[in-house]
Design an enzyme around this catalytic site. Structure first.
Site, PDB file in Angstrom:
ATOM      1  CE  LYS A 225      -4.163   1.003   2.296  1.00  0.00           C
ATOM      2  NZ  LYS A 225      -5.055   0.867   3.647  1.00  0.00           N
TER       3      LYS A 225
HETATM    4  O1  G3P Z   1      -8.938   2.043   4.776  1.00  0.00           O
HETATM    5  C1  G3P Z   1      -8.506   3.488   5.272  1.00  0.00           C
HETATM    6  C2  G3P Z   1      -9.482   3.481   6.330  1.00  0.00           C
HETATM    7  O2  G3P Z   1      -8.860   2.872   7.277  1.00  0.00           O
HETATM    8  C3  G3P Z   1      -9.542   5.020   6.796  1.00  0.00           C
HETATM    9  O3  G3P Z   1     -10.676   5.033   7.512  1.00  0.00           O
HETATM   10  O4  G3P Z   1     -12.329   5.738   9.054  1.00  0.00           O
HETATM   11  O5  G3P Z   1      -9.856   6.272   9.293  1.00  0.00           O
HETATM   12  O6  G3P Z   1     -11.170   7.569   7.460  1.00  0.00           O
HETATM   13  P1  G3P Z   1     -10.922   6.123   8.603  1.00  0.00           P
END
Ligand code: G3P
Length: 218
Positions: A88
């Site tokens: 990634k």
């Molecule tokens: O896959 C990316 C994710 O983990 C980000 O999620 O909720 O931190 O915006 P969030």
């Protein structure tokens, strides 16, 4: 649309595997830190454990370096941990160079932190296998994250681009259903959003009725 689970928590990964609903795992430095994993050796071991746990399903492991040489060596090291690791890489210029290098060298990549269709197009052209648009974070700033999925889907379809759209930053079951309707290839979700799809009051009511009537059978 396939589901990945967005976590570095082994118990949650096991729970989702047991339900038979996930085809992969995505992690990031924040999710690893949440599990209290410290030090490069422990981080690598944790990725290895996740990769073994999920069999041949994909596991996205995120580089921490932000320069080309750093991403290259970190990504090559991750790819060497297990065959199902996808490297990634963040959506920055050096990241594109790294994606291009990994493509040339048979290492699969997921370009993360995508917030515009232009970024998705760049990542795809550099050779990313997945692009990860962050829909929840777009919503957070008052825009519409689902529009981003729709734009990227339309562009990739028209341009015959086979990079997969991996909808990320999913916050609720509505996001998941809408991503499926809009044509995302994958949604990476926290376990609680996957489990929220289970709920329906008529299911609860119907089951309660069946259980009540089952008493009459004995
Ligand atoms: O896959 C990316 C994710 O983990 C980000 O999620 O909720 O931190 O915006 P969030």
């Amino acid at each position: 649309m396939r589901f990945f689970i967005d976590t570095a928590n082994l118990a949650q990964i096991e729970e989702a595997l047991a339900m038979g609903v996930i085809d992969g795992v995505t992690t990031n430095p924040s999710l690893m830190a949440k599990e209290g994993i410290k030090g490069a050796k422990n981080v690598n071991n944790h990725y290895k454990t996740i990769a073994n746990l999920v069999g041949d399903r994909d596991v996205s492991a995120e580089v921490i370096a932000t320069d080309f040489e750093g991403m290259k060596s970190e990504g090559e090291m991750f790819a060497g941990l297990a065959d199902n690791i996808v490297v990634k890489v963040p959506m920055i210029k050096e990241g594109l160079k790294a994606i291009n290098y990994f493509k040339e060298n048979g290492i699969r990549t997921n370009c993360t932190l995508i917030f515009s269709a232009g970024q998705a197009l760049l990542a795809a052209n550099a050779g990313a296998n997945f692009v990860s648009p962050f829909i929840g974070r777009v919503d957070d700033i008052g825009w519409n994250g689902l529009n981003l999925i729709e734009d990227i889907f339309n562009i990739f379809q028209k341009q015959i681009i086979d990079t997969e759209i991996l909808a990320a930053s999913i916050r609720n079951p509505f996001h998941i259903i809408e991503c499926a309707k809009l044509g995302a290839d994958v949604a990476t979700c926290p376990l609680k959003s996957i489990e929220a799809l289970l709920n329906h009051p008529l299911t609860d009511k119907g089951l309660a009725q069946f259980m009540e009537d089952a008493k009459k059978l004995s």
